[in-house]
Design a protein around this motif. Sequence first.
Motif, PDB file in Angstrom:
ATOM      1  N   LEU A   4      -3.831   1.779   6.040  1.00 49.73           N
ATOM      2  CA  LEU A   4      -3.949   2.799   7.083  1.00 49.73           C
ATOM      3  C   LEU A   4      -3.826   2.177   8.463  1.00 49.73           C
ATOM      4  O   LEU A   4      -3.062   2.651   9.311  1.00 49.73           O
ATOM      5  CB  LEU A   4      -5.301   3.514   6.940  1.00 49.73           C
ATOM      6  CG  LEU A   4      -5.704   4.483   8.065  1.00 49.73           C
ATOM      7  CD1 LEU A   4      -4.736   5.660   8.123  1.00 49.73           C
ATOM      8  CD2 LEU A   4      -7.135   4.972   7.859  1.00 49.73           C
ATOM      9  N   VAL A   5      -4.566   1.088   8.702  1.00 47.63           N
ATOM     10  CA  VAL A   5      -4.508   0.403   9.993  1.00 47.63           C
ATOM     11  C   VAL A   5      -3.121  -0.179  10.237  1.00 47.63           C
ATOM     12  O   VAL A   5      -2.609  -0.171  11.370  1.00 47.63           O
ATOM     13  CB  VAL A   5      -5.580  -0.701  10.060  1.00 47.63           C
ATOM     14  CG1 VAL A   5      -5.457  -1.513  11.338  1.00 47.63           C
ATOM     15  CG2 VAL A   5      -6.973  -0.083   9.943  1.00 47.63           C
ATOM     16  N   ALA A   6      -2.497  -0.686   9.166  1.00 43.87           N
ATOM     17  CA  ALA A   6      -1.175  -1.309   9.296  1.00 43.87           C
ATOM     18  C   ALA A   6      -0.043  -0.296   9.348  1.00 43.87           C
ATOM     19  O   ALA A   6       1.116  -0.660   9.562  1.00 43.87           O
ATOM     20  CB  ALA A   6      -0.947  -2.270   8.129  1.00 43.87           C
ATOM     21  N   LEU A  39     -10.156   8.034   3.732  1.00 43.53           N
ATOM     22  CA  LEU A  39      -9.284   6.985   4.271  1.00 43.53           C
ATOM     23  C   LEU A  39      -7.891   7.024   3.648  1.00 43.53           C
ATOM     24  O   LEU A  39      -6.882   6.853   4.342  1.00 43.53           O
ATOM     25  CB  LEU A  39      -9.932   5.620   4.037  1.00 43.53           C
ATOM     26  CG  LEU A  39     -11.224   5.354   4.818  1.00 43.53           C
ATOM     27  CD1 LEU A  39     -11.888   4.073   4.328  1.00 43.53           C
ATOM     28  CD2 LEU A  39     -10.939   5.269   6.317  1.00 43.53           C
ATOM     29  N   ARG A  50       1.295  -6.974   9.422  1.00 42.09           N
ATOM     30  CA  ARG A  50       0.055  -6.628  10.121  1.00 42.09           C
ATOM     31  C   ARG A  50      -1.154  -6.792   9.196  1.00 42.09           C
ATOM     32  O   ARG A  50      -2.218  -7.258   9.629  1.00 42.09           O
ATOM     33  CB  ARG A  50       0.136  -5.197  10.643  1.00 42.09           C
ATOM     34  CG  ARG A  50       1.071  -5.035  11.843  1.00 42.09           C
ATOM     35  CD  ARG A  50       0.921  -3.664  12.477  1.00 42.09           C
ATOM     36  NE  ARG A  50       1.521  -2.617  11.659  1.00 42.09           N
ATOM     37  CZ  ARG A  50       2.778  -2.186  11.791  1.00 42.09           C
ATOM     38  NH1 ARG A  50       3.559  -2.727  12.730  1.00 42.09           N
ATOM     39  NH2 ARG A  50       3.231  -1.218  11.027  1.00 42.09           N
ATOM     40  N   THR A  51      -0.997  -6.440   7.931  1.00 45.59           N
ATOM     41  CA  THR A  51      -2.106  -6.567   6.992  1.00 45.59           C
ATOM     42  C   THR A  51      -2.465  -8.031   6.755  1.00 45.59           C
ATOM     43  O   THR A  51      -3.647  -8.382   6.652  1.00 45.59           O
ATOM     44  CB  THR A  51      -1.759  -5.899   5.652  1.00 45.59           C
ATOM     45  OG1 THR A  51      -1.415  -4.531   5.874  1.00 45.59           O
ATOM     46  CG2 THR A  51      -2.930  -5.972   4.690  1.00 45.59           C
ATOM     47  N   ILE A  73      -4.585  -9.249   9.696  1.00 42.07           N
ATOM     48  CA  ILE A  73      -5.964  -8.752   9.615  1.00 42.07           C
ATOM     49  C   ILE A  73      -6.732  -9.492   8.525  1.00 42.07           C
ATOM     50  O   ILE A  73      -7.900  -9.877   8.708  1.00 42.07           O
ATOM     51  CB  ILE A  73      -5.971  -7.239   9.351  1.00 42.07           C
ATOM     52  CG1 ILE A  73      -5.295  -6.486  10.495  1.00 42.07           C
ATOM     53  CG2 ILE A  73      -7.401  -6.738   9.144  1.00 42.07           C
ATOM     54  CD1 ILE A  73      -5.051  -5.021  10.203  1.00 42.07           C
ATOM     55  N   VAL A 119      -8.372   0.970   3.687  1.00 44.87           N
ATOM     56  CA  VAL A 119      -8.380   0.864   5.144  1.00 44.87           C
ATOM     57  C   VAL A 119      -7.171   0.109   5.685  1.00 44.87           C
ATOM     58  O   VAL A 119      -6.512   0.571   6.634  1.00 44.87           O
ATOM     59  CB  VAL A 119      -9.680   0.187   5.621  1.00 44.87           C
ATOM     60  CG1 VAL A 119      -9.631  -0.097   7.120  1.00 44.87           C
ATOM     61  CG2 VAL A 119     -10.882   1.058   5.296  1.00 44.87           C
ATOM     62  N   LEU A 120      -6.879  -1.063   5.131  1.00 41.98           N
ATOM     63  CA  LEU A 120      -5.885  -1.928   5.757  1.00 41.98           C
ATOM     64  C   LEU A 120      -4.473  -1.330   5.776  1.00 41.98           C
ATOM     65  O   LEU A 120      -3.785  -1.430   6.802  1.00 41.98           O
ATOM     66  CB  LEU A 120      -5.884  -3.308   5.088  1.00 41.98           C
ATOM     67  CG  LEU A 120      -7.189  -4.106   5.275  1.00 41.98           C
ATOM     68  CD1 LEU A 120      -7.013  -5.530   4.773  1.00 41.98           C
ATOM     69  CD2 LEU A 120      -7.625  -4.124   6.732  1.00 41.98           C
ATOM     70  N   SER A 156      -6.201  13.751  10.674  1.00 39.33           N
ATOM     71  CA  SER A 156      -7.630  13.616  10.946  1.00 39.33           C
ATOM     72  C   SER A 156      -8.338  14.960  11.072  1.00 39.33           C
ATOM     73  O   SER A 156      -9.565  15.027  10.979  1.00 39.33           O
ATOM     74  CB  SER A 156      -7.832  12.813  12.239  1.00 39.33           C
ATOM     75  OG  SER A 156      -7.181  13.454  13.327  1.00 39.33           O
TER      76      SER A 156
END
Length: 492
Positions: free
Chosen positions: A425-427, A227, A446-447, A450, A422-423, A235
């Motif tokens: 990465l998502v953000a 991650l 964004r974080t 979430i 994770v967060l 990826s």
Amino acid sequence: MTDPAQTSSQGIRLRSPQGRWVLAASILGSGLAGVDATVVNVALPEIGRSLDTPFSGLQWTVTAYTLTLASFILLGGSLADRFGRRRLFVIGVVWFAVASLACGLAPSIETLIAARAVQGIGAALLTPGSLAMIQATFVPEDRSRAIGAWSGLSGIATAAGPFLGGFLVESVSWRWIFLINAPLAVIVVVIAMRHVPETRDPEAAPGLDLVGALTGVVALGGITYALVELPARGSGSPLVLGAGLLGVVAAVGFVVIEHRGRHPMLPLGIFRSRQFSAANLVTFTVYGAMGAVFFLLLLQLQVVAGFRPIAAGTAILPITAFMLVLSSRSGALAYRIGPRLQMSVGPLVCALGLVAMLRIGPDASYLGDVLPGVTVFGLGLAIMVAPLTATAIAAAPDEHAGLASGVNNAVARGAGLLAIAVLPLVAGIAGNDYERPAAFDAGFDRTMIISTALLVLGSLVAFVSISNDTLSAEPDTTTSHCGVGDPPDRVK
């Protein structure tokens, strides 16, 4: 040494001199680990510049510590029950201090990350012992206040970490956030050896689950590596894919080992208690949100809002104030009315605090933009933390206090570890975004959104799952499965 005048057949009184020393040792020891979990956050920009590392290096500086802490804390709890809570606590404090010296002297980011991983092992030995000493030492009627004081004052140490870190970074060097641990550890060891009685579980399993512990490290390490490195390597990277696959396989293997092992460090039978499982599910959601907040908020204040390190650390002192004033009372209240209300309302109050933190941006003012969010967030923590900790421990039999403490701490640390990986990465936070205010600001918002959702989820789980009888029920220990007593009949 134990003074018979200060004890009964059921334990030590909290208000006795020895009781206060036991509480002091427990709080100071866990405070060492708690401070180090957050003191680093305020120093991250300076560490990044000093050791010339990208954002992933900053993530690893935090997650290497959390990785080994989360992986070995279960083993630490089992070791405490078997060999003695005080003994493992003292060993953990000494281990932690030596690793802290290595962190403070690290010449490169790679060396710092490795030393942080070793430091996390020391924290895994001392942390479960600190709470288990309270649960196993004090008389039953004093445990609620003792646990409340432990939760509040240990939480204060955690929350005060950024202020201490900011002071040391500006006044001396970021290296002193680690070097200062050594003299503090000496004080803790002296108090523990002189005043804390030894306790252990006479029915503890004779074997050690080293294979399970190492499998847990591989599982968390592989998944975390995939991650954290995904944004930089992509990826399709063989390293990312291989590490992720290894982590998933190891996670499955860990469950199999713990299910079939003769002496598992995590007897799965403990999760037969619906209250224990529910309390740890709430822990996972809310501590995941908390991990992301404490990691990114101090970066946001410095990178985006332009605060100096000590100003950023000072900015979150309202969290410390609320924990100091309210946590012990919150713990005692939970024993009187049941923990469900506080465990349901606390995460929602924290969520409101995160919504208010969305105001923190370029040129943010402390009074208008920062103070409202951290104040509400701190109030939510004070409402929630002590009842949550007490519920997770009370749902297990007293003789397994080390195990229950270890599981709850592992869940909390594991949630923070995964959130930090994770967060961001998502953000969309990666690379050198901590040097690009606009990009970091967008990712921070964004974080927080979430994390708000995670806190609301934790509140809902607590509302529908937590019983108010949990803290008043007496565990039934006449029958055991996998070394863990049956869940109390009144806990449904």
